[in-house]
Scaffold this active site. Sequence first.
Site, PDB file in Angstrom:
ATOM      1  N   ASP A 135       0.736  -1.231   0.030  1.00 53.47           N
ATOM      2  CA  ASP A 135       0.022   0.051   0.103  1.00 53.47           C
ATOM      3  C   ASP A 135       0.778   1.441  -0.039  1.00 53.47           C
ATOM      4  O   ASP A 135       0.638   2.210  -0.832  1.00 53.47           O
ATOM      5  CB  ASP A 135      -0.877   0.223   1.203  1.00 53.47           C
ATOM      6  CG  ASP A 135      -1.669  -1.334   1.175  1.00 53.47           C
ATOM      7  OD1 ASP A 135      -1.616  -2.108   0.282  1.00 53.47           O
ATOM      8  OD2 ASP A 135      -2.549  -1.242   2.230  1.00 53.47           O
ATOM      9  N   GLU A 181       2.661  -9.301  11.734  1.00 57.18           N
ATOM     10  CA  GLU A 181       2.238  -8.859  10.166  1.00 57.18           C
ATOM     11  C   GLU A 181       3.455  -8.465   9.463  1.00 57.18           C
ATOM     12  O   GLU A 181       3.794  -9.044   8.414  1.00 57.18           O
ATOM     13  CB  GLU A 181       1.378  -7.721  10.331  1.00 57.18           C
ATOM     14  CG  GLU A 181       0.601  -7.372   8.985  1.00 57.18           C
ATOM     15  CD  GLU A 181      -0.332  -6.025   9.435  1.00 57.18           C
ATOM     16  OE1 GLU A 181      -0.877  -5.737   8.290  1.00 57.18           O
ATOM     17  OE2 GLU A 181      -0.379  -5.780  10.377  1.00 57.18           O
TER      18      GLU A 181
END
Length: 463
Positions: A179, A414
Amino acid sequence: MTTSTGNVLDQLSDGARAVLDGSWIGASTLPSRTLYPHQWSWDSAFMAIGRSWYDEPKAQQELRSLFRAQWADGRVPHIVFNPSVAEDAYFPGPAFWESSKRSTQAPRDVETSGITQPSIHARAALEMHRHARDTEASKAFLAELYSRLAAEHAYLDGPRTIAGTSLPVIMHPWESGLDNSPAWDRDLAEMVIPPGAIPPYQRHDLDHSNAADRPTQAAYDGFVFLAAQYRLSGYDDARLLEDVPFLVSGPLFASIHLWSTHALVEIAEIVGADPVPHREDAERIHAALLDELWDPEAGRFGALDVVRGERSVEDTIVSFAPLLDPDLPDAQLASIMADLRSASFHPDRPDGHVVPTYDLKAADFDERRYWRGPVWINTNWLLWNGLRQHGQAAEADAILLSSLGLVAGAGFHEYFDPFGGEGFGTDGFGWTAALTLDFIERLPDIERARLIERLAQAEATNR
Protein backbone atom coordinates in the site's frame (compact mmCIF):
# COMPACT_ATOMS: atom_id res chain seq x y z
CA MET A 1 7.10 -16.79 20.39
CA THR A 2 10.22 -18.12 22.14
CA THR A 3 11.16 -21.71 21.33
CA SER A 4 13.82 -24.29 21.99
CA THR A 5 15.34 -25.05 18.61
CA GLY A 6 15.33 -28.83 19.06
CA ASN A 7 11.72 -28.96 17.88
CA VAL A 8 11.31 -25.40 16.62
CA LEU A 9 9.90 -26.44 13.25
CA ASP A 10 7.24 -28.62 14.86
CA GLN A 11 6.33 -25.80 17.22
CA LEU A 12 6.13 -23.32 14.38
CA SER A 13 3.92 -25.70 12.39
CA ASP A 14 1.60 -26.23 15.35
CA GLY A 15 1.45 -22.50 16.00
CA ALA A 16 0.70 -21.74 12.34
CA ARG A 17 -2.19 -24.19 12.27
CA ALA A 18 -3.57 -22.67 15.47
CA VAL A 19 -3.53 -19.18 13.92
CA LEU A 20 -5.31 -20.33 10.76
CA ASP A 21 -7.87 -22.43 12.60
CA GLY A 22 -8.53 -19.63 15.09
CA SER A 23 -9.36 -17.24 12.24
CA TRP A 24 -11.59 -19.61 10.25
CA ILE A 25 -15.17 -18.26 10.17
CA GLY A 26 -16.96 -21.06 8.33
CA ALA A 27 -16.18 -20.39 4.66
CA SER A 28 -13.00 -18.29 4.74
CA THR A 29 -10.17 -17.10 6.96
CA LEU A 30 -9.74 -13.65 8.45
CA PRO A 31 -6.25 -12.20 7.99
CA SER A 32 -6.62 -10.88 11.55
CA ARG A 33 -9.58 -10.94 13.92
CA THR A 34 -8.94 -7.32 14.93
CA LEU A 35 -7.29 -5.28 12.17
CA TYR A 36 -8.70 -7.12 9.14
CA PRO A 37 -12.20 -8.49 9.89
CA HIS A 38 -13.19 -9.36 6.29
CA GLN A 39 -11.85 -11.54 3.47
CA TRP A 40 -8.89 -10.16 1.48
CA SER A 41 -8.01 -11.41 -1.98
CA TRP A 42 -4.32 -12.26 -1.96
CA ASP A 43 -4.40 -13.00 1.77
CA SER A 44 -6.89 -15.77 1.01
CA ALA A 45 -4.61 -17.19 -1.68
CA PHE A 46 -1.63 -17.32 0.67
CA MET A 47 -3.72 -18.76 3.50
CA ALA A 48 -5.20 -21.41 1.22
CA ILE A 49 -1.69 -22.55 0.29
CA GLY A 50 -0.70 -22.98 3.91
CA ARG A 51 -3.94 -24.60 5.01
CA SER A 52 -3.87 -27.05 2.10
CA TRP A 53 -1.02 -28.95 3.76
CA TYR A 54 -3.37 -30.23 6.45
CA ASP A 55 -6.98 -29.44 5.42
CA GLU A 56 -7.55 -29.57 1.68
CA PRO A 57 -11.35 -29.10 1.71
CA LYS A 58 -11.15 -25.88 3.73
CA ALA A 59 -8.29 -24.58 1.59
CA GLN A 60 -10.40 -25.13 -1.51
CA GLN A 61 -13.37 -23.48 0.18
CA GLU A 62 -11.19 -20.43 0.87
CA LEU A 63 -10.73 -19.81 -2.84
CA ARG A 64 -14.28 -20.86 -3.67
CA SER A 65 -15.59 -18.26 -1.21
CA LEU A 66 -13.43 -15.53 -2.73
CA PHE A 67 -14.41 -16.30 -6.32
CA ARG A 68 -18.10 -16.36 -5.41
CA ALA A 69 -17.66 -12.58 -5.20
CA GLN A 70 -15.98 -12.26 -8.60
CA TRP A 71 -17.45 -9.51 -10.74
CA ALA A 72 -19.09 -10.18 -14.11
CA ASP A 73 -16.14 -8.51 -15.88
CA GLY A 74 -13.73 -11.00 -14.27
CA ARG A 75 -12.19 -8.79 -11.60
CA VAL A 76 -11.59 -10.38 -8.23
CA PRO A 77 -12.27 -7.71 -5.59
CA HIS A 78 -9.60 -7.03 -3.02
CA ILE A 79 -12.12 -7.25 -0.14
CA VAL A 80 -15.23 -9.41 0.25
CA PHE A 81 -17.22 -7.97 3.12
CA ASN A 82 -18.62 -10.03 5.96
CA PRO A 83 -22.21 -8.83 6.51
CA SER A 84 -22.05 -9.74 10.20
CA VAL A 85 -19.27 -7.20 10.82
CA ALA A 86 -20.28 -3.68 11.85
CA GLU A 87 -19.59 -0.86 9.40
CA ASP A 88 -17.38 0.94 11.91
CA ALA A 89 -15.11 -2.08 12.36
CA TYR A 90 -13.09 -1.29 9.22
CA PHE A 91 -12.66 1.62 6.83
CA PRO A 92 -13.37 1.75 3.97
CA GLY A 93 -16.28 -0.61 4.44
CA PRO A 94 -19.21 -1.56 2.20
CA ALA A 95 -21.00 1.76 2.78
CA PHE A 96 -18.02 3.55 1.21
CA TRP A 97 -17.60 1.28 -1.82
CA GLU A 98 -21.32 0.74 -2.61
CA SER A 99 -20.24 -1.82 -5.19
CA SER A 100 -23.66 -3.32 -5.88
CA LYS A 101 -25.18 0.15 -6.33
CA ARG A 102 -22.41 1.72 -8.37
CA SER A 103 -21.63 -0.98 -10.94
CA THR A 104 -23.72 -3.42 -12.94
CA GLN A 105 -20.65 -5.66 -13.03
CA ALA A 106 -20.59 -6.20 -9.25
CA PRO A 107 -22.33 -9.17 -7.61
CA ARG A 108 -25.72 -8.51 -6.06
CA ASP A 109 -25.62 -11.07 -3.25
CA VAL A 110 -22.42 -9.89 -1.56
CA GLU A 111 -20.77 -6.52 -1.02
CA THR A 112 -17.18 -6.02 -2.10
CA SER A 113 -14.62 -3.32 -2.71
CA GLY A 114 -14.33 -2.00 -6.26
CA ILE A 115 -10.61 -2.58 -6.75
CA THR A 116 -8.50 -5.69 -7.18
CA GLN A 117 -5.16 -7.13 -5.98
CA PRO A 118 -2.31 -9.21 -7.47
CA SER A 119 -3.57 -12.22 -9.42
CA ILE A 120 -1.80 -14.85 -7.30
CA HIS A 121 -4.80 -17.20 -7.31
CA ALA A 122 -3.96 -19.50 -10.24
CA ARG A 123 -0.52 -20.05 -8.76
CA ALA A 124 -2.07 -20.77 -5.36
CA ALA A 125 -4.46 -23.31 -6.85
CA LEU A 126 -1.62 -25.06 -8.69
CA GLU A 127 0.61 -25.15 -5.61
CA MET A 128 -2.25 -26.69 -3.63
CA HIS A 129 -2.71 -29.35 -6.31
CA ARG A 130 0.97 -30.24 -6.42
CA HIS A 131 0.94 -31.61 -2.88
CA ALA A 132 -2.71 -32.74 -2.73
CA ARG A 133 -3.29 -36.10 -1.10
CA ASP A 134 -6.69 -36.54 -2.75
CA THR A 135 -5.59 -35.93 -6.32
CA GLU A 136 -8.98 -36.65 -7.90
CA ALA A 137 -10.76 -34.16 -5.64
CA SER A 138 -8.02 -31.63 -6.33
CA LYS A 139 -8.33 -32.11 -10.08
CA ALA A 140 -12.09 -31.65 -9.82
CA PHE A 141 -11.54 -28.44 -7.87
CA LEU A 142 -9.16 -27.12 -10.53
CA ALA A 143 -11.76 -27.92 -13.18
CA GLU A 144 -14.38 -26.03 -11.15
CA LEU A 145 -12.16 -22.98 -10.66
CA TYR A 146 -10.45 -22.86 -14.04
CA SER A 147 -12.97 -20.68 -15.90
CA ARG A 148 -12.98 -18.14 -13.06
CA LEU A 149 -9.19 -17.99 -12.99
CA ALA A 150 -9.13 -17.51 -16.75
CA ALA A 151 -11.71 -14.72 -16.43
CA GLU A 152 -9.58 -12.97 -13.81
CA HIS A 153 -6.61 -13.00 -16.17
CA ALA A 154 -8.74 -11.90 -19.12
CA TYR A 155 -9.90 -8.90 -17.09
CA LEU A 156 -6.33 -7.84 -16.32
CA ASP A 157 -5.15 -8.47 -19.88
CA GLY A 158 -8.19 -6.66 -21.30
CA PRO A 159 -9.87 -3.69 -19.56
CA ARG A 160 -6.94 -3.18 -17.20
CA THR A 161 -4.32 -3.04 -19.96
CA ILE A 162 -4.85 0.49 -21.18
CA ALA A 163 -3.31 2.65 -23.89
CA GLY A 164 0.36 3.29 -23.19
CA THR A 165 1.27 -0.13 -21.84
CA SER A 166 1.06 -3.84 -22.63
CA LEU A 167 0.85 -4.70 -18.92
CA PRO A 168 -2.12 -4.45 -16.55
CA VAL A 169 -2.17 -1.23 -14.56
CA ILE A 170 -3.03 -0.59 -10.96
CA MET A 171 -5.17 2.46 -10.32
CA HIS A 172 -4.59 2.53 -6.56
CA PRO A 173 -1.65 1.63 -4.29
CA TRP A 174 -3.96 -0.76 -2.43
CA GLU A 175 -4.16 -2.83 -5.62
CA SER A 176 -0.41 -3.41 -5.53
CA GLY A 177 -0.60 -5.19 -2.17
CA LEU A 178 2.22 -2.90 -0.99
CA ASP A 179 0.00 0.00 0.00
CA ASN A 180 2.45 2.70 1.08
CA SER A 181 5.61 1.52 -0.64
CA PRO A 182 8.02 4.31 -1.57
CA ALA A 183 7.60 3.07 -5.15
CA TRP A 184 4.40 5.14 -5.29
CA ASP A 185 5.69 8.26 -3.50
CA ARG A 186 6.35 10.44 -6.51
CA ASP A 187 3.01 9.70 -8.14
CA LEU A 188 1.11 10.40 -4.94
CA ALA A 189 3.12 13.56 -4.19
CA GLU A 190 2.43 15.02 -7.63
CA MET A 191 -1.25 14.12 -7.57
CA VAL A 192 -3.49 17.19 -7.46
CA ILE A 193 -6.42 16.77 -5.08
CA PRO A 194 -9.09 19.45 -5.64
CA PRO A 195 -10.60 21.08 -2.53
CA GLY A 196 -13.46 19.00 -1.16
CA ALA A 197 -12.57 15.95 -3.25
CA ILE A 198 -11.73 13.82 -0.21
CA PRO A 199 -14.97 12.62 1.39
CA PRO A 200 -15.13 12.73 5.21
CA TYR A 201 -13.86 9.50 6.74
CA GLN A 202 -12.76 7.93 9.99
CA ARG A 203 -9.81 5.54 10.07
CA HIS A 204 -10.25 2.43 12.21
CA ASP A 205 -6.86 0.78 11.67
CA LEU A 206 -5.36 2.92 14.43
CA ASP A 207 -7.84 1.44 16.90
CA HIS A 208 -5.88 -1.81 16.72
CA SER A 209 -2.31 -0.80 15.92
CA ASN A 210 0.46 1.68 16.65
CA ALA A 211 0.30 4.77 14.42
CA ALA A 212 4.06 4.44 13.89
CA ASP A 213 3.45 1.12 12.10
CA ARG A 214 0.75 2.36 9.74
CA PRO A 215 0.53 4.67 6.68
CA THR A 216 0.53 8.38 7.53
CA GLN A 217 -2.61 10.50 7.44
CA ALA A 218 -1.37 12.26 4.31
CA ALA A 219 -0.95 8.91 2.57
CA TYR A 220 -4.43 7.86 3.66
CA ASP A 221 -5.94 11.04 2.26
CA GLY A 222 -4.44 10.16 -1.11
CA PHE A 223 -5.73 6.60 -0.85
CA VAL A 224 -9.27 7.74 -0.07
CA PHE A 225 -9.22 10.32 -2.86
CA LEU A 226 -8.24 7.72 -5.47
CA ALA A 227 -10.86 5.24 -4.26
CA ALA A 228 -13.51 7.96 -4.33
CA GLN A 229 -12.54 8.95 -7.88
CA TYR A 230 -12.86 5.38 -9.10
CA ARG A 231 -16.18 5.06 -7.27
CA LEU A 232 -17.51 8.16 -9.05
CA SER A 233 -16.82 6.48 -12.39
CA GLY A 234 -18.89 3.46 -11.35
CA TYR A 235 -15.66 1.43 -11.34
CA ASP A 236 -15.59 1.74 -15.12
CA ASP A 237 -12.11 0.89 -16.44
CA ALA A 238 -12.93 2.50 -19.79
CA ARG A 239 -12.73 5.84 -17.94
CA LEU A 240 -9.45 5.22 -16.11
CA LEU A 241 -7.43 7.66 -18.21
CA GLU A 242 -10.07 10.35 -17.72
CA ASP A 243 -10.91 9.91 -14.05
CA VAL A 244 -7.97 8.40 -12.16
CA PRO A 245 -4.63 10.22 -11.82
CA PHE A 246 -2.72 7.15 -10.57
CA LEU A 247 -2.07 4.57 -13.31
CA VAL A 248 0.99 2.40 -12.78
CA SER A 249 2.42 -0.81 -14.19
CA GLY A 250 4.46 -2.34 -11.38
CA PRO A 251 7.10 -5.11 -11.41
CA LEU A 252 5.48 -7.00 -8.55
CA PHE A 253 1.93 -6.88 -9.92
CA ALA A 254 3.11 -7.80 -13.43
CA SER A 255 5.47 -10.55 -12.27
CA ILE A 256 2.85 -12.23 -10.12
CA HIS A 257 0.45 -12.00 -13.06
CA LEU A 258 3.06 -13.65 -15.29
CA TRP A 259 3.84 -16.35 -12.71
CA SER A 260 0.15 -17.14 -12.39
CA THR A 261 -0.26 -17.15 -16.17
CA HIS A 262 2.35 -19.92 -16.31
CA ALA A 263 0.30 -21.69 -13.64
CA LEU A 264 -2.79 -21.34 -15.85
CA VAL A 265 -0.93 -23.13 -18.62
CA GLU A 266 -0.41 -26.12 -16.31
CA ILE A 267 -3.94 -26.00 -14.91
CA ALA A 268 -5.39 -25.96 -18.44
CA GLU A 269 -3.38 -29.05 -19.27
CA ILE A 270 -4.56 -30.81 -16.10
CA VAL A 271 -8.26 -30.12 -16.69
CA GLY A 272 -8.21 -30.71 -20.45
CA ALA A 273 -8.53 -27.11 -21.58
CA ASP A 274 -6.46 -25.42 -24.27
CA PRO A 275 -3.18 -24.13 -22.76
CA VAL A 276 -2.05 -22.30 -25.91
CA PRO A 277 -3.75 -18.93 -25.22
CA HIS A 278 -2.21 -18.82 -21.73
CA ARG A 279 1.20 -19.74 -23.11
CA GLU A 280 0.90 -16.91 -25.65
CA ASP A 281 -0.17 -14.52 -22.87
CA ALA A 282 2.90 -15.51 -20.84
CA GLU A 283 5.20 -14.78 -23.76
CA ARG A 284 3.59 -11.38 -24.29
CA ILE A 285 3.76 -10.41 -20.60
CA HIS A 286 7.39 -11.53 -20.38
CA ALA A 287 8.33 -9.33 -23.35
CA ALA A 288 6.43 -6.33 -21.96
CA LEU A 289 8.03 -6.74 -18.53
CA LEU A 290 11.46 -6.35 -20.11
CA ASP A 291 10.50 -3.68 -22.62
CA GLU A 292 8.56 -1.41 -20.27
CA LEU A 293 9.81 -1.93 -16.72
CA TRP A 294 13.52 -2.66 -17.11
CA ASP A 295 15.69 0.44 -16.66
CA PRO A 296 19.10 -0.28 -18.23
CA GLU A 297 20.69 2.83 -16.75
CA ALA A 298 19.64 2.05 -13.17
CA GLY A 299 20.14 -1.68 -13.74
CA ARG A 300 16.82 -2.63 -12.15
CA PHE A 301 13.11 -2.96 -12.76
CA GLY A 302 10.95 0.02 -11.80
CA ALA A 303 7.27 0.88 -11.62
CA LEU A 304 6.07 2.75 -14.71
CA ASP A 305 3.77 5.76 -14.53
CA VAL A 306 1.80 5.00 -17.68
CA VAL A 307 0.57 8.55 -18.22
CA ARG A 308 3.97 10.24 -17.91
CA GLY A 309 6.02 7.34 -19.23
CA GLU A 310 8.42 7.58 -16.28
CA ARG A 311 9.80 4.83 -14.05
CA SER A 312 10.11 5.06 -10.30
CA VAL A 313 13.61 5.77 -9.04
CA GLU A 314 13.19 4.32 -5.53
CA ASP A 315 14.96 1.01 -4.90
CA THR A 316 12.29 -1.18 -3.31
CA ILE A 317 11.51 -4.85 -3.05
CA VAL A 318 9.26 -4.68 -6.12
CA SER A 319 12.45 -4.51 -8.23
CA PHE A 320 13.21 -8.14 -7.33
CA ALA A 321 9.79 -9.54 -8.26
CA PRO A 322 10.77 -10.45 -11.85
CA LEU A 323 12.62 -13.38 -10.29
CA LEU A 324 9.21 -15.02 -10.61
CA ASP A 325 9.65 -14.98 -14.40
CA PRO A 326 11.13 -18.39 -15.29
CA ASP A 327 12.52 -16.91 -18.51
CA LEU A 328 14.28 -13.93 -16.91
CA PRO A 329 17.42 -13.24 -18.99
CA ASP A 330 20.84 -13.74 -17.43
CA ALA A 331 21.73 -10.04 -17.56
CA GLN A 332 18.66 -8.97 -15.58
CA LEU A 333 19.11 -11.88 -13.17
CA ALA A 334 22.70 -10.81 -12.49
CA SER A 335 21.63 -7.22 -11.80
CA ILE A 336 18.87 -8.30 -9.44
CA MET A 337 21.26 -10.58 -7.56
CA ALA A 338 23.86 -7.83 -7.19
CA ASP A 339 21.26 -5.47 -5.70
CA LEU A 340 19.79 -8.16 -3.46
CA ARG A 341 23.26 -9.01 -2.07
CA SER A 342 24.20 -5.37 -1.56
CA ALA A 343 24.19 -3.39 1.67
CA SER A 344 20.93 -1.79 0.52
CA PHE A 345 19.03 -5.00 1.22
CA HIS A 346 21.36 -7.06 3.38
CA PRO A 347 21.78 -5.75 6.95
CA ASP A 348 25.42 -6.13 7.93
CA ARG A 349 24.94 -7.04 11.59
CA PRO A 350 24.44 -10.29 13.52
CA ASP A 351 20.77 -9.58 14.28
CA GLY A 352 19.95 -8.44 10.73
CA HIS A 353 17.21 -10.08 8.68
CA VAL A 354 16.40 -10.17 4.96
CA VAL A 355 14.68 -8.96 2.85
CA PRO A 356 13.74 -5.40 3.88
CA THR A 357 11.11 -3.86 1.64
CA TYR A 358 13.07 -0.66 1.00
CA ASP A 359 16.67 0.40 0.54
CA LEU A 360 18.31 0.36 3.99
CA LYS A 361 20.47 3.32 2.99
CA ALA A 362 17.60 5.53 1.81
CA ALA A 363 17.08 8.69 3.85
CA ASP A 364 13.40 7.86 4.43
CA PHE A 365 13.88 4.17 5.23
CA ASP A 366 11.67 3.28 8.22
CA GLU A 367 12.23 -0.06 9.90
CA ARG A 368 8.73 -0.25 11.35
CA ARG A 369 6.31 1.58 9.06
CA TYR A 370 4.31 -0.88 6.96
CA TRP A 371 5.89 -1.27 3.48
CA ARG A 372 8.63 1.34 3.95
CA GLY A 373 11.33 -0.93 5.36
CA PRO A 374 10.12 -3.91 7.41
CA VAL A 375 10.49 -7.54 6.37
CA TRP A 376 7.25 -9.24 5.30
CA ILE A 377 6.89 -13.00 5.09
CA ASN A 378 4.82 -12.95 1.89
CA THR A 379 7.38 -10.98 -0.12
CA ASN A 380 10.10 -13.22 1.29
CA TRP A 381 8.09 -16.25 0.17
CA LEU A 382 7.69 -14.83 -3.33
CA LEU A 383 11.42 -14.09 -3.62
CA TRP A 384 12.28 -17.51 -2.18
CA ASN A 385 10.25 -19.17 -4.94
CA GLY A 386 11.85 -16.97 -7.58
CA LEU A 387 15.38 -17.57 -6.33
CA ARG A 388 14.86 -21.33 -6.21
CA GLN A 389 13.64 -21.49 -9.79
CA HIS A 390 16.79 -19.62 -10.89
CA GLY A 391 19.16 -21.84 -8.91
CA GLN A 392 20.16 -19.14 -6.40
CA ALA A 393 20.34 -21.53 -3.44
CA ALA A 394 22.44 -19.43 -1.05
CA GLU A 395 20.14 -16.40 -1.19
CA ALA A 396 17.03 -18.61 -1.01
CA ASP A 397 18.45 -20.29 2.11
CA ALA A 398 19.16 -16.89 3.69
CA ILE A 399 15.54 -15.83 3.15
CA LEU A 400 14.25 -19.09 4.58
CA LEU A 401 16.45 -18.80 7.66
CA SER A 402 15.49 -15.16 8.23
CA SER A 403 11.79 -15.82 7.76
CA LEU A 404 11.56 -18.74 10.16
CA GLY A 405 13.94 -17.06 12.61
CA LEU A 406 11.76 -13.95 12.70
CA VAL A 407 8.60 -15.93 13.41
CA ALA A 408 10.34 -18.17 15.97
CA GLY A 409 11.60 -15.09 17.79
CA ALA A 410 8.66 -12.68 17.56
CA GLY A 411 5.58 -14.74 16.68
CA PHE A 412 3.22 -14.58 13.72
CA HIS A 413 3.30 -10.82 13.30
CA GLU A 414 2.30 -8.92 10.21
CA TYR A 415 5.84 -7.64 9.55
CA PHE A 416 9.22 -7.38 11.26
CA ASP A 417 12.11 -5.03 11.98
CA PRO A 418 15.07 -6.04 9.77
CA PHE A 419 17.30 -4.93 12.64
CA GLY A 420 16.67 -7.10 15.69
CA GLY A 421 13.54 -8.86 14.45
CA GLU A 422 10.84 -7.15 16.54
CA GLY A 423 7.34 -7.92 15.28
CA PHE A 424 5.04 -5.06 14.23
CA GLY A 425 1.46 -4.68 13.05
CA THR A 426 -1.15 -7.18 14.10
CA ASP A 427 -0.21 -10.49 15.75
CA GLY A 428 -1.68 -13.83 14.74
CA PHE A 429 -1.49 -12.72 11.11
CA GLY A 430 -2.87 -15.21 8.61
CA TRP A 431 -0.41 -15.20 5.74
CA THR A 432 2.58 -15.14 8.08
CA ALA A 433 1.26 -18.35 9.62
CA ALA A 434 0.29 -19.93 6.31
CA LEU A 435 3.54 -19.25 4.49
CA THR A 436 5.60 -20.30 7.50
CA LEU A 437 3.81 -23.63 7.22
CA ASP A 438 4.49 -23.81 3.47
CA PHE A 439 8.18 -23.04 4.01
CA ILE A 440 8.44 -25.91 6.50
CA GLU A 441 6.38 -28.46 4.61
CA ARG A 442 8.37 -28.03 1.40
CA LEU A 443 11.70 -28.75 3.06
CA PRO A 444 13.29 -32.16 2.37
CA ASP A 445 14.35 -34.00 5.55
CA ILE A 446 18.02 -33.21 5.03
CA GLU A 447 17.25 -29.49 4.73
CA ARG A 448 15.04 -29.61 7.83
CA ALA A 449 17.92 -31.00 9.90
CA ARG A 450 20.33 -28.41 8.55
CA LEU A 451 17.84 -25.59 9.15
CA ILE A 452 17.25 -26.60 12.77
CA GLU A 453 21.02 -26.49 13.31
CA ARG A 454 21.30 -23.04 11.71
CA LEU A 455 18.36 -21.68 13.71
CA ALA A 456 20.08 -22.89 16.88
CA GLN A 457 23.28 -21.10 15.86
CA ALA A 458 21.36 -17.90 15.10
CA GLU A 459 19.55 -18.07 18.44
CA ALA A 460 22.85 -18.49 20.27
CA THR A 461 24.34 -15.51 18.41
CA ASN A 462 21.41 -13.27 19.31
CA ARG A 463 21.35 -14.09 23.03
